[in-house]
Motif scaffolding. Sequence first.
Motif, PDB file in Angstrom:
ATOM      1  N   LYS A 193     -31.738 -17.879  12.561  1.00 42.02           N
ATOM      2  CA  LYS A 193     -32.052 -16.729  11.704  1.00 42.02           C
ATOM      3  C   LYS A 193     -31.741 -16.982  10.246  1.00 42.02           C
ATOM      4  O   LYS A 193     -32.410 -16.472   9.361  1.00 42.02           O
ATOM      5  CB  LYS A 193     -31.288 -15.504  12.201  1.00 42.02           C
ATOM      6  N   PHE A 194     -30.716 -17.783   9.990  1.00 39.63           N
ATOM      7  CA  PHE A 194     -30.363 -18.098   8.608  1.00 39.63           C
ATOM      8  C   PHE A 194     -30.568 -19.599   8.402  1.00 39.63           C
ATOM      9  O   PHE A 194     -30.058 -20.408   9.165  1.00 39.63           O
ATOM     10  CB  PHE A 194     -28.900 -17.711   8.338  1.00 39.63           C
ATOM     11  N   TYR A 195     -31.325 -19.920   7.367  1.00 39.45           N
ATOM     12  CA  TYR A 195     -31.711 -21.309   7.129  1.00 39.45           C
ATOM     13  C   TYR A 195     -30.986 -21.884   5.923  1.00 39.45           C
ATOM     14  O   TYR A 195     -30.809 -21.196   4.916  1.00 39.45           O
ATOM     15  CB  TYR A 195     -33.203 -21.391   6.814  1.00 39.45           C
ATOM     16  N   GLU A 249     -28.060 -14.466  -5.894  1.00 40.09           N
ATOM     17  CA  GLU A 249     -29.272 -13.920  -6.484  1.00 40.09           C
ATOM     18  C   GLU A 249     -29.917 -12.952  -5.486  1.00 40.09           C
ATOM     19  O   GLU A 249     -29.664 -13.037  -4.288  1.00 40.09           O
ATOM     20  CB  GLU A 249     -30.258 -15.066  -6.759  1.00 40.09           C
ATOM     21  N   PRO A 250     -30.783 -12.068  -5.957  1.00 37.56           N
ATOM     22  CA  PRO A 250     -31.481 -11.166  -5.034  1.00 37.56           C
ATOM     23  C   PRO A 250     -32.303 -11.957  -4.007  1.00 37.56           C
ATOM     24  O   PRO A 250     -32.800 -13.038  -4.308  1.00 37.56           O
ATOM     25  CB  PRO A 250     -32.418 -10.375  -5.956  1.00 37.56           C
ATOM     26  N   GLY A 251     -32.396 -11.412  -2.817  1.00 33.47           N
ATOM     27  CA  GLY A 251     -33.273 -11.976  -1.800  1.00 33.47           C
ATOM     28  C   GLY A 251     -32.834 -13.299  -1.220  1.00 33.47           C
ATOM     29  O   GLY A 251     -33.645 -14.092  -0.758  1.00 33.47           O
ATOM     30  N   THR A 252     -31.534 -13.571  -1.230  1.00 32.15           N
ATOM     31  CA  THR A 252     -31.045 -14.826  -0.646  1.00 32.15           C
ATOM     32  C   THR A 252     -30.463 -14.603   0.749  1.00 32.15           C
ATOM     33  O   THR A 252     -29.757 -15.450   1.275  1.00 32.15           O
ATOM     34  CB  THR A 252     -29.996 -15.481  -1.551  1.00 32.15           C
ATOM     35  N   ALA A 253     -30.732 -13.440   1.322  1.00 35.37           N
ATOM     36  CA  ALA A 253     -30.318 -13.130   2.702  1.00 35.37           C
ATOM     37  C   ALA A 253     -28.842 -12.783   2.840  1.00 35.37           C
ATOM     38  O   ALA A 253     -28.259 -12.952   3.909  1.00 35.37           O
ATOM     39  CB  ALA A 253     -30.713 -14.253   3.667  1.00 35.37           C
ATOM     40  N   LYS A 254     -28.232 -12.257   1.788  1.00 30.99           N
ATOM     41  CA  LYS A 254     -26.839 -11.810   1.882  1.00 30.99           C
ATOM     42  C   LYS A 254     -26.701 -10.652   2.863  1.00 30.99           C
ATOM     43  O   LYS A 254     -25.816 -10.655   3.712  1.00 30.99           O
ATOM     44  CB  LYS A 254     -26.319 -11.353   0.504  1.00 30.99           C
ATOM     45  N   GLU A 304     -23.943  -4.042  -1.691  1.00 31.79           N
ATOM     46  CA  GLU A 304     -24.078  -3.844  -3.150  1.00 31.79           C
ATOM     47  C   GLU A 304     -22.822  -3.218  -3.737  1.00 31.79           C
ATOM     48  O   GLU A 304     -22.890  -2.225  -4.464  1.00 31.79           O
ATOM     49  CB  GLU A 304     -25.288  -2.951  -3.459  1.00 31.79           C
ATOM     50  N   ASN A 333     -24.955  -8.498  -5.696  1.00 26.07           N
ATOM     51  CA  ASN A 333     -26.097  -9.156  -6.282  1.00 26.07           C
ATOM     52  C   ASN A 333     -25.725  -9.627  -7.679  1.00 26.07           C
ATOM     53  O   ASN A 333     -25.239  -8.840  -8.492  1.00 26.07           O
ATOM     54  CB  ASN A 333     -27.192  -8.091  -6.344  1.00 26.07           C
ATOM     55  N   ILE A 390     -32.916 -21.149  -0.588  1.00 19.20           N
ATOM     56  CA  ILE A 390     -33.082 -22.285   0.327  1.00 19.20           C
ATOM     57  C   ILE A 390     -33.481 -23.524  -0.466  1.00 19.20           C
ATOM     58  O   ILE A 390     -34.482 -23.517  -1.184  1.00 19.20           O
ATOM     59  CB  ILE A 390     -34.160 -21.978   1.372  1.00 19.20           C
ATOM     60  N   LEU A 408     -39.396 -21.006   7.717  1.00 16.86           N
ATOM     61  CA  LEU A 408     -38.936 -19.617   7.697  1.00 16.86           C
ATOM     62  C   LEU A 408     -40.074 -18.655   7.389  1.00 16.86           C
ATOM     63  O   LEU A 408     -40.256 -17.638   8.077  1.00 16.86           O
ATOM     64  CB  LEU A 408     -37.819 -19.457   6.661  1.00 16.86           C
ATOM     65  N   GLN A 437     -41.333 -15.856   9.992  1.00 17.59           N
ATOM     66  CA  GLN A 437     -41.198 -14.429   9.706  1.00 17.59           C
ATOM     67  C   GLN A 437     -42.561 -13.758   9.586  1.00 17.59           C
ATOM     68  O   GLN A 437     -42.709 -12.599   9.930  1.00 17.59           O
ATOM     69  CB  GLN A 437     -40.381 -14.229   8.438  1.00 17.59           C
ATOM     70  N   VAL A 469     -42.061 -14.062   1.747  1.00 16.85           N
ATOM     71  CA  VAL A 469     -42.437 -13.494   3.045  1.00 16.85           C
ATOM     72  C   VAL A 469     -43.277 -12.236   2.835  1.00 16.85           C
ATOM     73  O   VAL A 469     -44.292 -12.028   3.514  1.00 16.85           O
ATOM     74  CB  VAL A 469     -41.172 -13.185   3.887  1.00 16.85           C
TER      75      VAL A 469
HETATM   76  N1  ATP Z   1     -31.654 -18.812   3.806  1.00 16.68           N
HETATM   77  C1  ATP Z   1     -32.400 -17.861   4.384  1.00 16.68           C
HETATM   78  N2  ATP Z   1     -32.483 -17.796   5.729  1.00 16.68           N
HETATM   79  C2  ATP Z   1     -33.215 -16.840   6.326  1.00 16.68           C
HETATM   80  N3  ATP Z   1     -33.903 -15.900   5.679  1.00 16.68           N
HETATM   81  C3  ATP Z   1     -33.866 -15.898   4.328  1.00 16.68           C
HETATM   82  C4  ATP Z   1     -33.123 -16.881   3.627  1.00 16.68           C
HETATM   83  N4  ATP Z   1     -33.250 -16.647   2.315  1.00 16.68           N
HETATM   84  C5  ATP Z   1     -34.041 -15.573   2.178  1.00 16.68           C
HETATM   85  N5  ATP Z   1     -34.425 -15.122   3.389  1.00 16.68           N
HETATM   86  C6  ATP Z   1     -35.336 -13.985   3.548  1.00 16.68           C
HETATM   87  O1  ATP Z   1     -34.725 -12.880   2.875  1.00 16.68           O
HETATM   88  C7  ATP Z   1     -34.766 -11.735   3.725  1.00 16.68           C
HETATM   89  C8  ATP Z   1     -33.496 -10.916   3.646  1.00 16.68           C
HETATM   90  O2  ATP Z   1     -33.141 -10.665   2.393  1.00 16.68           O
HETATM   91  P1  ATP Z   1     -31.840  -9.785   2.152  1.00 16.68           P
HETATM   92  O3  ATP Z   1     -32.271  -8.393   1.916  1.00 16.68           O
HETATM   93  O4  ATP Z   1     -30.837 -10.036   3.207  1.00 16.68           O
HETATM   94  O5  ATP Z   1     -31.387 -10.466   0.813  1.00 16.68           O
HETATM   95  P2  ATP Z   1     -30.223 -10.042  -0.155  1.00 16.68           P
HETATM   96  O6  ATP Z   1     -29.606 -11.318  -0.579  1.00 16.68           O
HETATM   97  O7  ATP Z   1     -29.361  -9.022   0.485  1.00 16.68           O
HETATM   98  O8  ATP Z   1     -31.031  -9.424  -1.346  1.00 16.68           O
HETATM   99  P3  ATP Z   1     -30.556  -8.306  -2.405  1.00 16.68           P
HETATM  100  O9  ATP Z   1     -29.592  -8.975  -3.329  1.00 16.68           O
HETATM  101  O10 ATP Z   1     -31.846  -7.953  -3.091  1.00 16.68           O
HETATM  102  O11 ATP Z   1     -29.948  -7.192  -1.630  1.00 16.68           O
HETATM  103  C9  ATP Z   1     -34.857 -12.277   5.093  1.00 16.68           C
HETATM  104  O12 ATP Z   1     -35.471 -11.363   5.928  1.00 16.68           O
HETATM  105  C10 ATP Z   1     -35.649 -13.535   4.909  1.00 16.68           C
HETATM  106  O13 ATP Z   1     -37.006 -13.201   4.900  1.00 16.68           O
END
Ligand code: ATP
Length: 365
Positions: free
Chosen positions: A58-60, A84-89, A157, A202, A227, A236, A240, A293
């Motif tokens: 699930k996490f790459y 950073e935003p969108g890094t799957a935190k 957050e 973030n 990634i 990924l 997805q 995605v």
């Molecule tokens: N290393 C990774 N492994 C798996 N999925 C990833 C990875 N990096 C990004 N994603 C994608 O990002 C999505 C989830 O983003 P998530 O909302 O968890 O990010 P976030 O870091 O919490 O962003 P934000 O800072 O905007 O809250 C996953 O569903 C997947 O599509």
Amino acid sequence: MSKSTLRVPAEVRYADELERLRAADEAEKRPLPPGWRLSPRAVRSFIVGDPALQVSRKFYGDDPLVDRAVVTLLGRQALMLVGEPGTAKSMLSELLAAAISGTSTLTVQGTAGTTEDHLRYSWNYALLLAEGPTPRALVKSPIFQAMETGRVARVEEITRTAPEIQDTLVSLLSEKLLMVPELGPDELVGAQAGFNLIATANLRDRGVNEMSSALKRRFNFETVKPIADRAFEVELVSRQLAESLDTVPAKVEAPADVIELLVTAFRELRDGRTEQGTPLKRPETVMSTAEAVNVAHAAALEAAYFGDGRVGGGEIARALAGVALKDSTEDRARLRYWVDNVVRERAGGDPQWREFLTAARSAWD
Ligand SMILES: Nc1ncnc2c1ncn2[C@@H]1O[C@H](COP(=O)(O)OP(=O)(O)OP(=O)(O)O)[C@@H](O)[C@H]1O
Ligand SMILES: [Mg+2]
């Protein structure tokens, strides 16, 4: 929750995998840390996958980070995932909570409006007026519930919340006690084994720097990076996309070279250089894998409902406009430069890039 629910928590979505991991723990007689539902090894497998048990990755991209996160949660420190935003935190924190505690829903969403009550407890005012401060009138926060039941709570957050409010967590985390003086002088809840906290922050929001050092000391910080490995990112996005298309009744196909094109576009714009090494101006907008995605999904929907069911470079270019162009004129110029120079050159020898170029030129103006 029904199948048409848009988003179900990880523990529901992956209930089968969690059950297989639990059975494997039992078969191997692996000891469980106090309050944990799975062994640390099984928690890791849940997140990075275990083909033998049909557990999906699930996490790459950063397995050692997962190991460090699990080790942190085993100890006395809480875990802070920054990046950073969108890094799957958020995804990572949800998966960790689901695997360790069997629930990922003890979550507080941090906003500018978050108050101490959201982190501790509040009252049901009707009951409070009727019968005074009784246990029945108490409304426990997710963190309160996690302490009481020995589970992992999450604060999303956290840096969007005022530092004074964040500091409510200092005493919760160091004393592992929560007092409810209204119920009586001795009313306190001691955290049960298994309690811990995962926060996410973030880096583009208000600074992590504003967090008090008292609170910072209670957390181990882990930075989640985009990634790095291109092949992982392609895998990924394909996976997805396939998952998200499961609920789409129309038939649609996304060829591998189109996913490659999409990932190339995102990586070049995110890194500010082409794959051949030519520097580019990087757009301000977030070009994370999560957005890639989303673009793939939007492009697939266009192909399914308005096209011939095959995603091509044209659909990608049009879907990308909504994500990448937003409303900044500078970004528009940066992307334009990339299209006119980098993409144009590729379009000569590659039909998908040619489609991309044509669509970008007509849709992005
Ligand atoms: N290393 C990774 N492994 C798996 N999925 C990833 C990875 N990096 C990004 N994603 C994608 O990002 C999505 C989830 O983003 P998530 O909302 O968890 O990010 P976030 O870091 O919490 O962003 P934000 O800072 O905007 O809250 C996953 O569903 C997947 O599509
Ligand atoms: Mg998040």
